[in-house]
Design a protein around this motif. Structure first.
Motif, PDB file in Angstrom:
ATOM      1  N   LEU A 184       0.822  -1.207   0.000  1.00  0.00           N
ATOM      2  CA  LEU A 184       0.000   0.000   0.000  1.00  0.00           C
ATOM      3  C   LEU A 184       0.859   1.262   0.000  1.00  0.00           C
ATOM      4  CD1 LEU A 184      -3.019  -0.804   2.351  1.00  0.00           C
ATOM      5  CD2 LEU A 184      -2.710  -1.260  -0.080  1.00  0.00           C
ATOM      6  N   ALA A 185       1.965   1.222   0.736  1.00  0.00           N
ATOM      7  CA  ALA A 185       2.846   2.395   0.760  1.00  0.00           C
ATOM      8  C   ALA A 185       3.368   2.708  -0.635  1.00  0.00           C
ATOM      9  CB  ALA A 185       3.999   2.163   1.732  1.00  0.00           C
ATOM     10  N   ALA A 186       3.650   1.661  -1.414  1.00  0.00           N
ATOM     11  CA  ALA A 186       4.149   1.871  -2.779  1.00  0.00           C
ATOM     12  C   ALA A 186       3.115   2.536  -3.676  1.00  0.00           C
ATOM     13  CB  ALA A 186       4.571   0.525  -3.383  1.00  0.00           C
ATOM     14  N   ARG A 187       1.841   2.461  -3.275  1.00  0.00           N
ATOM     15  CA  ARG A 187       0.776   3.109  -4.051  1.00  0.00           C
ATOM     16  C   ARG A 187       0.400   4.468  -3.460  1.00  0.00           C
ATOM     17  NH1 ARG A 187      -1.938  -0.733  -7.510  1.00  0.00           N
ATOM     18  NH2 ARG A 187      -3.262   1.040  -8.081  1.00  0.00           N
ATOM     19  N   ALA A 340      -1.548  -1.232  17.188  1.00  0.00           N
ATOM     20  CA  ALA A 340      -1.950   0.092  16.724  1.00  0.00           C
ATOM     21  C   ALA A 340      -1.203   0.352  15.418  1.00  0.00           C
ATOM     22  CB  ALA A 340      -1.598   1.140  17.768  1.00  0.00           C
ATOM     23  N   GLY A 341      -1.653   1.378  14.689  1.00  0.00           N
ATOM     24  CA  GLY A 341      -1.014   1.680  13.416  1.00  0.00           C
ATOM     25  C   GLY A 341      -1.732   1.000  12.265  1.00  0.00           C
ATOM     26  N   GLY A 342      -1.266   1.298  11.060  1.00  0.00           N
ATOM     27  CA  GLY A 342      -1.901   0.757   9.864  1.00  0.00           C
ATOM     28  C   GLY A 342      -2.408   1.876   8.981  1.00  0.00           C
ATOM     29  N   VAL A 343      -3.457   1.610   8.226  1.00  0.00           N
ATOM     30  CA  VAL A 343      -3.983   2.573   7.264  1.00  0.00           C
ATOM     31  C   VAL A 343      -4.588   3.760   8.015  1.00  0.00           C
ATOM     32  CG1 VAL A 343      -5.612   2.952   5.383  1.00  0.00           C
ATOM     33  CG2 VAL A 343      -4.445   0.753   5.599  1.00  0.00           C
ATOM     34  N   CYS A 344      -4.111   4.951   7.708  1.00  0.00           N
ATOM     35  CA  CYS A 344      -4.567   6.156   8.396  1.00  0.00           C
ATOM     36  C   CYS A 344      -5.991   6.530   7.986  1.00  0.00           C
ATOM     37  CB  CYS A 344      -3.647   7.333   8.090  1.00  0.00           C
ATOM     38  SG  CYS A 344      -1.966   7.150   8.708  1.00  0.00           S
ATOM     39  N   HIS A 345      -6.689   7.118   8.928  1.00  0.00           N
ATOM     40  CA  HIS A 345      -8.039   7.608   8.658  1.00  0.00           C
ATOM     41  C   HIS A 345      -8.060   8.534   7.449  1.00  0.00           C
ATOM     42  CE1 HIS A 345     -11.306  10.662  10.023  1.00  0.00           C
ATOM     43  NE2 HIS A 345     -11.828   9.800   9.186  1.00  0.00           N
ATOM     44  N   GLU A 346      -7.043   9.380   7.350  1.00  0.00           N
ATOM     45  CA  GLU A 346      -6.995  10.369   6.265  1.00  0.00           C
ATOM     46  C   GLU A 346      -6.834   9.740   4.892  1.00  0.00           C
ATOM     47  OE1 GLU A 346      -5.113  10.367   8.973  1.00  0.00           O
ATOM     48  OE2 GLU A 346      -6.101  11.960  10.117  1.00  0.00           O
ATOM     49  N   ALA A 347      -6.405   8.467   4.835  1.00  0.00           N
ATOM     50  CA  ALA A 347      -6.216   7.787   3.553  1.00  0.00           C
ATOM     51  C   ALA A 347      -7.514   7.211   3.000  1.00  0.00           C
ATOM     52  CB  ALA A 347      -5.191   6.666   3.701  1.00  0.00           C
ATOM     53  N   LEU A 348      -8.606   7.312   3.781  1.00  0.00           N
ATOM     54  CA  LEU A 348      -9.858   6.648   3.450  1.00  0.00           C
ATOM     55  C   LEU A 348     -10.990   7.654   3.277  1.00  0.00           C
ATOM     56  CD1 LEU A 348      -9.366   4.107   6.311  1.00  0.00           C
ATOM     57  CD2 LEU A 348      -9.362   3.427   3.909  1.00  0.00           C
ATOM     58  N   ASP A 349     -11.950   7.302   2.435  1.00  0.00           N
ATOM     59  CA  ASP A 349     -13.143   8.142   2.370  1.00  0.00           C
ATOM     60  C   ASP A 349     -14.156   7.647   3.411  1.00  0.00           C
ATOM     61  OD1 ASP A 349     -14.512   5.947   1.343  1.00  0.00           O
ATOM     62  OD2 ASP A 349     -14.805   6.803  -0.653  1.00  0.00           O
ATOM     63  N   ALA A 350     -15.328   8.218   3.415  1.00  0.00           N
ATOM     64  CA  ALA A 350     -16.323   7.891   4.435  1.00  0.00           C
ATOM     65  C   ALA A 350     -16.798   6.445   4.359  1.00  0.00           C
ATOM     66  CB  ALA A 350     -17.525   8.836   4.316  1.00  0.00           C
ATOM     67  N   GLY A 351     -16.604   5.795   3.209  1.00  0.00           N
ATOM     68  CA  GLY A 351     -17.010   4.399   3.055  1.00  0.00           C
ATOM     69  C   GLY A 351     -15.883   3.414   3.229  1.00  0.00           C
ATOM     70  N   LEU A 352     -14.735   3.878   3.737  1.00  0.00           N
ATOM     71  CA  LEU A 352     -13.514   3.090   3.946  1.00  0.00           C
ATOM     72  C   LEU A 352     -12.845   2.683   2.644  1.00  0.00           C
ATOM     73  CD1 LEU A 352     -14.407   0.810   7.030  1.00  0.00           C
ATOM     74  CD2 LEU A 352     -13.121   2.947   6.991  1.00  0.00           C
ATOM     75  N   MET A 353     -13.074   3.449   1.587  1.00  0.00           N
ATOM     76  CA  MET A 353     -12.354   3.231   0.336  1.00  0.00           C
ATOM     77  C   MET A 353     -11.068   4.048   0.338  1.00  0.00           C
ATOM     78  SD  MET A 353     -13.626   3.613  -3.639  1.00  0.00           S
ATOM     79  CE  MET A 353     -13.660   5.409  -3.691  1.00  0.00           C
ATOM     80  N   LEU A 354      -9.986   3.436  -0.152  1.00  0.00           N
ATOM     81  CA  LEU A 354      -8.712   4.136  -0.245  1.00  0.00           C
ATOM     82  C   LEU A 354      -8.799   5.242  -1.294  1.00  0.00           C
ATOM     83  CD1 LEU A 354      -6.292   1.081  -0.122  1.00  0.00           C
ATOM     84  CD2 LEU A 354      -6.502   2.865   1.636  1.00  0.00           C
ATOM     85  N   LYS A 355      -8.446   6.453  -0.908  1.00  0.00           N
ATOM     86  CA  LYS A 355      -8.509   7.583  -1.841  1.00  0.00           C
ATOM     87  C   LYS A 355      -7.530   7.407  -2.996  1.00  0.00           C
ATOM     88  CE  LYS A 355      -9.877  10.772   1.860  1.00  0.00           C
ATOM     89  NZ  LYS A 355      -9.451  11.940   2.686  1.00  0.00           N
ATOM     90  N   GLU A 356      -6.394   6.763  -2.717  1.00  0.00           N
ATOM     91  CA  GLU A 356      -5.378   6.583  -3.756  1.00  0.00           C
ATOM     92  C   GLU A 356      -5.675   5.407  -4.678  1.00  0.00           C
ATOM     93  OE1 GLU A 356      -2.818   8.485  -4.430  1.00  0.00           O
ATOM     94  OE2 GLU A 356      -3.143   9.891  -2.781  1.00  0.00           O
ATOM     95  N   ILE A 357      -6.574   4.515  -4.259  1.00  0.00           N
ATOM     96  CA  ILE A 357      -6.862   3.319  -5.068  1.00  0.00           C
ATOM     97  C   ILE A 357      -8.372   3.132  -5.131  1.00  0.00           C
ATOM     98  CG2 ILE A 357      -6.231   0.898  -5.461  1.00  0.00           C
ATOM     99  CD1 ILE A 357      -4.046   1.197  -3.369  1.00  0.00           C
ATOM    100  N   PRO A 358      -9.061   3.838  -5.992  1.00  0.00           N
ATOM    101  CA  PRO A 358     -10.519   3.719  -6.089  1.00  0.00           C
ATOM    102  C   PRO A 358     -10.962   2.271  -6.288  1.00  0.00           C
ATOM    103  CG  PRO A 358      -9.744   5.588  -7.376  1.00  0.00           C
ATOM    104  CD  PRO A 358      -8.517   4.826  -6.941  1.00  0.00           C
TER     105      PRO A 358
END
Length: 402
Positions: A184-187, A340-358
């Motif tokens: 995910l970091a690579a994306r 703790a840690g992992g995918v940040c809240h800011e990386a997700l939209d309201a539906g838990l979709m990754l903003k960088e990977i639709p």
């Protein structure tokens, strides 16, 4: 790559509670769903947790429940509200499980095991048409395809939507190794570093403590920073473990001092008054036992962390009510119950979709949140899995319209 890539409406990667919940939501909406799991069987961490009694949730109101998610409570709130403690219990009963609530409010299946619930759940998913593959390790993307290493070789899948439910970075032997983070970091996905949560405390005990290994400490309170707990702790050869420690380990991890209150039901004034009783020729240890009913293990902790013991009653009472614990930090991350840690809240939209990977959604412990044991972990895994599944349903529906 061997062969042509298959096409699925949705692929769920990770066969734990969050992934299975997402798969059920998608299947109920009429989509063709595949669950891909890297291990030989599904929900291995759930089954391991069930060996000591599967704590499904805590029978609390939403307002009480959500407070246990700390800094993540605001963004988890809609998900937990939509699938709260009552909903978890209704879901388990819908799978034919008889439940009971313990004296502390923790909810368990009557049989105290995870395997009957999991069997019923997998049977229901099969009836809904959910396919599953095991020993399929996700290796990332190849073009628009998902790539998997399987016993038959490399396999590619095309998916209208993908739900990632890959766990955190604890208990790697059960499947949560955090290897997905690099993919995910690579994306360009924002990630918070992994940290141990719900972990035991490392203590380099003196030899005299060996006689107390395995002894539970009951009726005590633990404090670290802004966190406090009245849960049980167990003295082990490696340190202190148990629910009481897990509840405050987030503050300990961030550097807060840990203290024990050995007599939380008594004020320091009452402890002082009892200590001023004449002790005659009794040793101080016997005086503590008789005047305060401290257990041998509690007295040993006083000797471990407050030596030399104060002779002044007021000073001794203060130590009993706030005993500082010297330790060497938390157990290693792979020994922690969660992370703790992992995918940040800011990386997700309201539906838990990754903003960088639709079209790619995330759920469960791979999200950056933590909670103590006691049903809170499983509740949020189920709630976020359901939320991500519904987000994927909405995404697929909108894609069909377009």
């Amino acid at each position: 790559m061997a062969g042509q890539s298959e096409q699925w409406d949705a692929v769920v990667i990770g066969g734990g509670p969050a992934g299975l919940m997402a798969a059920e939501e998608l299947a109920r909406a009429g989509y063709r769903v595949l669950v891909a799991e890297a291990k030989p069987s599904l929900a291995r961490k759930l089954l391991m947790a069930g060996k000591s009694g599967l704590n499904l949730t805590k029978d609390e109101t939403f307002e009480d429940l959500i407070e246990h998610y700390g800094a993540a409570r605001d963004w988890l709130a809609p998900m937990v509200r939509a699938f709260d403690a009552g909903a978890v219990q209704d879901w388990a009963r819908g799978l034919g499980r008889d439940l009971f609530t313990g004296s502390t409010g923790r909810v368990f299946p009557r049989e105290m095991k995870a395997s009957p619930l999991l069997r019923a759940w997998l049977a229901r998913l099969e009836e809904l048409g959910v396919a599953r593959r095991t020993r399929w390790r996700w290796t990332g993307w190849e073009g628009n395809c998902l790539s998997f290493k399987t016993p038959e070789g490399m396999v590619r899948l095309r998916a209208g939507a993908t739900v990632l439910a890959l766990g955190g970075a604890s208990w790697a032997r059960l499947g949560s190794d955090g290897a997905w983070a690099d993919l995910l970091a690579a994306r360009g996905v924002a990630l918070a570093p992994f940290k141990p949560a719900n972990a035991g405390l490392v203590v380099d005990w003196s030899d005299h403590m060996a006689a107390h290994f395995g002894v539970p400490l009951k009726g005590i309170a633990l404090r670290a920073g802004a966190l406090s707990s009245r849960g049980e702790a167990v003295i082990s050869a490696r340190g202190l473990e148990g629910g009481g420690i897990y509840a405050i380990c987030a503050a300990v991890r961030e550097g807060a001092d840990l203290t024990l209150d050995l007599l939380p039901n008594l004020t320091v004034e009452e402890v002082t008054r009892r200590l001023t009783r004449p002790r005659g020729k009794a040793s101080l240890a016997n005086h503590l036992r008789k005047a305060l009913k401290l257990t041998p293990a509690q007295i040993a902790l006083m000797q471990e962390f407050a030596r030399p013991l104060p002779q002044d009653s007021a000073e001794l009472a203060a130590r009993i009510k706030s005993l500082p614990v010297r330790h060497q930090g938390l157990r290693p991350m792979d020994e922690a119950i969660s992370t703790a840690g992992g995918v940040c809240h800011e990386a997700l939209d309201a539906g838990l979709m990754l903003k960088e990977i639709p079209g790619t959604f995330c759920a469960g412990e791979m999200l950056d949140w933590e909670a103590p044991t006691g049903g809170y972990l499983l509740t949020a895994c189920l709630a976020t899995g359901r939320w991500a599944g519904r987000g994927a349903v909405d995404y697929l529906a909108s894609a069909a319209v377009r």
